[in-house]
Design a protein around this motif. Sequence first.
Motif, PDB file in Angstrom:
ATOM      1  N   GLU B   5       1.279  -4.927   1.163  1.00 24.04           N
ATOM      2  CA  GLU B   5       1.371  -5.517  -0.487  1.00 24.04           C
ATOM      3  C   GLU B   5       0.025  -4.802  -0.562  1.00 24.04           C
ATOM      4  O   GLU B   5      -0.377  -4.953  -0.256  1.00 24.04           O
ATOM      5  CB  GLU B   5       0.987  -7.076  -0.044  1.00 24.04           C
ATOM      6  N   GLN B   6      -0.303  -4.016  -1.347  1.00 23.52           N
ATOM      7  CA  GLN B   6      -0.824  -3.720  -2.820  1.00 23.52           C
ATOM      8  C   GLN B   6      -1.282  -4.128  -4.009  1.00 23.52           C
ATOM      9  O   GLN B   6      -0.314  -4.574  -4.890  1.00 23.52           O
ATOM     10  CB  GLN B   6      -1.346  -1.624  -2.762  1.00 23.52           C
ATOM     11  N   THR B  20     -12.526  -0.525  -4.728  1.00 25.81           N
ATOM     12  CA  THR B  20     -12.014  -1.231  -3.384  1.00 25.81           C
ATOM     13  C   THR B  20     -10.586  -1.730  -3.471  1.00 25.81           C
ATOM     14  O   THR B  20     -10.277  -2.127  -4.410  1.00 25.81           O
ATOM     15  CB  THR B  20     -13.370  -1.914  -3.112  1.00 25.81           C
ATOM     16  N   LEU B  21      -9.621  -0.691  -3.167  1.00 26.83           N
ATOM     17  CA  LEU B  21      -8.339  -1.188  -3.003  1.00 26.83           C
ATOM     18  C   LEU B  21      -8.312  -1.420  -1.607  1.00 26.83           C
ATOM     19  O   LEU B  21      -8.597  -1.515  -0.422  1.00 26.83           O
ATOM     20  CB  LEU B  21      -7.149  -0.006  -3.380  1.00 26.83           C
ATOM     21  N   THR B  22      -6.965  -2.764  -2.574  1.00 25.70           N
ATOM     22  CA  THR B  22      -6.536  -3.381  -0.132  1.00 25.70           C
ATOM     23  C   THR B  22      -4.820  -3.413  -0.094  1.00 25.70           C
ATOM     24  O   THR B  22      -3.850  -2.775  -1.078  1.00 25.70           O
ATOM     25  CB  THR B  22      -7.006  -5.171  -0.571  1.00 25.70           C
ATOM     26  N   CYS B  23      -5.045  -2.808   1.236  1.00 23.05           N
ATOM     27  CA  CYS B  23      -3.806  -3.290   1.456  1.00 23.05           C
ATOM     28  C   CYS B  23      -3.762  -4.159   3.046  1.00 23.05           C
ATOM     29  O   CYS B  23      -4.261  -3.627   3.878  1.00 23.05           O
ATOM     30  CB  CYS B  23      -3.340  -1.744   2.145  1.00 23.05           C
ATOM     31  N   ASN B  24      -2.296  -5.304   3.076  1.00 26.00           N
ATOM     32  CA  ASN B  24      -2.102  -6.128   3.240  1.00 26.00           C
ATOM     33  C   ASN B  24      -0.830  -5.717   4.276  1.00 26.00           C
ATOM     34  O   ASN B  24       0.337  -5.281   3.691  1.00 26.00           O
ATOM     35  CB  ASN B  24      -2.198  -7.219   2.675  1.00 26.00           C
ATOM     36  N   TYR B  25      -0.970  -6.349   5.444  1.00 25.11           N
ATOM     37  CA  TYR B  25       0.369  -6.186   5.687  1.00 25.11           C
ATOM     38  C   TYR B  25       1.225  -7.219   6.735  1.00 25.11           C
ATOM     39  O   TYR B  25       0.155  -8.019   7.548  1.00 25.11           O
ATOM     40  CB  TYR B  25       0.877  -5.378   6.698  1.00 25.11           C
ATOM     41  N   THR B  26       2.236  -7.756   6.887  1.00 25.32           N
ATOM     42  CA  THR B  26       2.892  -8.325   7.763  1.00 25.32           C
ATOM     43  C   THR B  26       4.043  -8.126   8.899  1.00 25.32           C
ATOM     44  O   THR B  26       4.761  -6.813   8.366  1.00 25.32           O
ATOM     45  CB  THR B  26       3.154 -10.013   6.913  1.00 25.32           C
ATOM     46  N   ASN B  27       4.343  -8.528   9.818  1.00 23.75           N
ATOM     47  CA  ASN B  27       5.129  -8.441  11.081  1.00 23.75           C
ATOM     48  C   ASN B  27       5.052  -6.712  10.788  1.00 23.75           C
ATOM     49  O   ASN B  27       6.230  -6.236  11.240  1.00 23.75           O
ATOM     50  CB  ASN B  27       6.239  -8.726   9.882  1.00 23.75           C
ATOM     51  N   TYR B  28       3.881  -6.347  11.318  1.00 17.96           N
ATOM     52  CA  TYR B  28       4.094  -5.125  11.722  1.00 17.96           C
ATOM     53  C   TYR B  28       3.010  -4.569  12.803  1.00 17.96           C
ATOM     54  O   TYR B  28       1.951  -5.899  13.016  1.00 17.96           O
ATOM     55  CB  TYR B  28       3.366  -4.181  10.190  1.00 17.96           C
ATOM     56  N   LYS B  71      -4.897  -7.760   9.817  1.00 20.22           N
ATOM     57  CA  LYS B  71      -3.438  -6.824   9.441  1.00 20.22           C
ATOM     58  C   LYS B  71      -3.700  -6.738   7.686  1.00 20.22           C
ATOM     59  O   LYS B  71      -3.414  -6.522   6.990  1.00 20.22           O
ATOM     60  CB  LYS B  71      -2.546  -8.133   9.265  1.00 20.22           C
ATOM     61  N   GLN B  72      -5.128  -5.813   7.788  1.00 21.11           N
ATOM     62  CA  GLN B  72      -5.798  -5.483   6.884  1.00 21.11           C
ATOM     63  C   GLN B  72      -6.317  -4.060   6.574  1.00 21.11           C
ATOM     64  O   GLN B  72      -7.007  -3.802   7.213  1.00 21.11           O
ATOM     65  CB  GLN B  72      -6.468  -6.620   5.646  1.00 21.11           C
ATOM     66  N   SER B  73      -6.350  -2.922   5.448  1.00 21.51           N
ATOM     67  CA  SER B  73      -7.314  -1.711   5.364  1.00 21.51           C
ATOM     68  C   SER B  73      -7.897  -2.180   3.728  1.00 21.51           C
ATOM     69  O   SER B  73      -6.938  -2.373   2.929  1.00 21.51           O
ATOM     70  CB  SER B  73      -6.186  -1.014   5.421  1.00 21.51           C
ATOM     71  N   LEU B  74      -9.163  -1.327   3.804  1.00 20.07           N
ATOM     72  CA  LEU B  74      -9.344  -0.419   2.702  1.00 20.07           C
ATOM     73  C   LEU B  74      -9.653   0.589   2.185  1.00 20.07           C
ATOM     74  O   LEU B  74     -10.139   0.555   3.590  1.00 20.07           O
ATOM     75  CB  LEU B  74     -10.785  -2.454   2.715  1.00 20.07           C
TER      76      LEU B  74
END
Lengths: 115, 113
Positions: B5-6, B20-28, B71-74
């Motif tokens: 998700e972005q 600042t941008l966010t990248c969230n992920y699940t089940n990875y 579970k996040q990248s900024l």
Amino acid sequence: DVKVTQSSRYLVKRTGEKVFLECVQDMDHENMFWYRQDPGLGLRLIYFSYDVKMKEKGDIPEGYSVSREKKERFSLILESASTNQTSMYLCASSLFGTGGGNEQFFGPGTRLTVL
Amino acid sequence: SQKIEQNSEALNIQEGKTATLTCNYTNYSPAYLQWYRQDPGRGPVFLLLIRENEKEKRKERLKVTFDTTLKQSLFHITASQPADSATYLCALMTTDSWGKLQFGAGTQVVVTP
């Protein structure tokens, strides 16, 4: 300068036509990929190939096939184009394996419209 | 199922500020996370890669962080310029993926003078 080229920037086809999209890379990369990109959906993998004559289905392979007869060339084929295949098609290549994280190099894209 | 998700809303920012941008992920369980830039009508261009055992990576005015617990990248663009206006995509790779990436849908950044 590394390069991935795609045969057409814009293409208009009719429903039922057979469509060929071609991609060539000059980096001697093992991996090649075909994606489609639609608003709000991001890039979705159609097929990829890790070697000549080898192919693997991606997330959305239905209605598509691919061909890789030479290492530098990867073709995407729409056997019978339909309107829901109207999209931006992107080709990419990368080195094989995951050791280095393998950035992908993309072509400029082909905007396909199926009428 | 696996999900990345972005923010779908465009980020409007004034020149000189930090985006600042966010990248969230699940089940990875990604081994690598990459960020790409895409300009309208063009293919994505690779910017940065960060490994699962790295907390932070920098390249010129760009900075990426990777928190595998959250579970996040900024992704940060410091001292932003109008030329930074583009869509930014995050992409994840697992060790068993044969080099395949899973992409987020991207976040558009608009930097105004």
